[in-house]
Motif scaffolding. Structure first.
Motif, short mmCIF file in Angstrom:
data_model
loop_
_atom_site.label_atom_id
_atom_site.label_comp_id
_atom_site.label_asym_id
_atom_site.label_seq_id
_atom_site.Cartn_x
_atom_site.Cartn_y
_atom_site.Cartn_z
N THR A 89 10.90 -3.18 31.68
CA THR A 89 10.94 -4.58 31.27
C THR A 89 9.76 -5.35 31.84
O THR A 89 9.10 -6.12 31.14
N GLU A 90 9.48 -5.13 33.13
CA GLU A 90 8.37 -5.84 33.75
C GLU A 90 7.05 -5.42 33.13
O GLU A 90 6.16 -6.25 32.90
N SER B 64 16.73 -10.76 32.99
CA SER B 64 17.01 -10.22 31.65
C SER B 64 18.37 -9.52 31.61
O SER B 64 18.85 -8.98 32.61
N TYR C 241 7.95 -10.93 36.45
CA TYR C 241 8.94 -10.31 37.34
C TYR C 241 10.24 -11.10 37.34
O TYR C 241 11.33 -10.53 37.21
N SER D 104 12.08 -10.62 34.19
CA SER D 104 12.66 -9.28 34.12
C SER D 104 13.95 -9.20 34.92
O SER D 104 14.96 -8.64 34.47
N ARG E 253 6.63 -7.16 29.79
CA ARG E 253 6.43 -8.60 29.93
C ARG E 253 5.06 -8.95 30.50
O ARG E 253 4.62 -10.10 30.38
N LEU F 60 14.15 -2.00 35.02
CA LEU F 60 13.34 -3.07 35.59
C LEU F 60 11.86 -2.78 35.40
O LEU F 60 11.08 -3.66 35.01
N VAL G 127 18.57 -5.71 32.74
CA VAL G 127 18.43 -5.52 34.19
C VAL G 127 19.68 -5.99 34.92
O VAL G 127 20.16 -5.35 35.85
#
Length: 256
Positions: free
Chosen positions: A215-216, A138, A132, A135, A219, A212, A141
């Motif tokens: 991406t999370e 990043s 988190y 992310s 990851r 978000l 985001v």
């Protein structure tokens, strides 16, 4: 994305409410057998969070949620089937020394029966922190967050942060009775709803929510792969624990 479902969710016990309910059912029966009144109202079992909270504990936010709750947390008792439970819970009940001793013993027995004396390891939550944070930091985001700020500026919020994750701001939290300073408000005001709805719209139009989440999600995947053995052992424990809890509820729940 609507439920913010992520790979690590499969290794999380999301039924704390059910455990507490099953516990109270067993305690109530135990106390009643000793002549101590301890009524427990019917509750529908919960498995997917409640209101604006996902099963993984993350606070959900969307235009629909903003329209209904603003920035307020949905209360479990606002859901169908909980009104009677609230009436029972709000009756003041002072326990005598002997009743308190009986309660403690009944609670211990209930937890032994359900096998819930010890908390499960919180591996899912622990492993989710770094993905988190990464992310949020990043580039995609952060770029979306800048667009969100531009979208929100016309509202004139004096302490508007640099990311939606900072909402509501301190000034808004205080204004809407969310600051926890004793001046709390049980329901959202129309101004709060208007700002929350705009916030939700800006999160969508800026792409922040979508990027978000994506991406999370990505990851978390390597984290699950890296810790697969211990996570799978935990998932077996969670399943067995949940089965015991559901059986207690099925055997002891009062009529609706």
């Amino acid at each position: 994305m609507a439920q913010w479902a992520l790979p690590l969710d499969a290794y999380q016990n999301d039924e704390g409410g059910n455990e507490a309910y099953a516990e109270q059912l067993l305690v109530g029966g135990c106390l009643e057998s000793q002549g101590i009144s301890w009524p427990v109202a019917y509750q529908p079992e919960q498995a997917d969070g409640n209101g604006n909270t996902a099963s993984n504990g993350r606070t959900l936010f969307s235009s629909d949620i903003a329209q209904r709750f603003g920035y307020h947390q949905a209360r479990t008792i606002d859901l169908p089937g909980f009104e009677k439970a609230r009436e029972i819970e709000e009756v003041p009940r002072e326990l005598s020394a002997s009743e308190d001793e009986a309660f403690t013993q009944c609670l211990r027995q209930a937890r032994q029966k359900m096998g819930t004396e010890d908390p499960l390891p919180q591996l899912s939550q622990e492993f989710a922190v770094e993905p988190y944070d990464e992310s949020e930091r990043s580039a995609p985001v952060r770029a979306a967050a800048k667009k969100w700020v531009t979208c929100m500026k016309p509202l004139g919020i004096s302490d508007l942060g640099s990311s939606p994750s900072e909402m509501p701001s301190d000034s808004l939290a205080k204004r809407f009775g969310l600051a926890g300073d004793g001046n709390t408000s049980p329901k959202p005001h129309s101004d709060e709803i208007a700002i929350a709805v705009k916030d939700a719209s800006c999160r969508t139009s800026s792409g922040w929510t979508h990027v978000l989440y994506d991406t999370e999600y990505e990851r978390q995947l390597p984290v699950v792969a890296k810790h697969a053995d211990e996570l799978n052992r935990l998932r077996i424990q969670i399943k067995a624990r949940q089965e015991r809890v559901h059986q207690v509820i099925a055997d002891n729940a009062p009529a609706r």
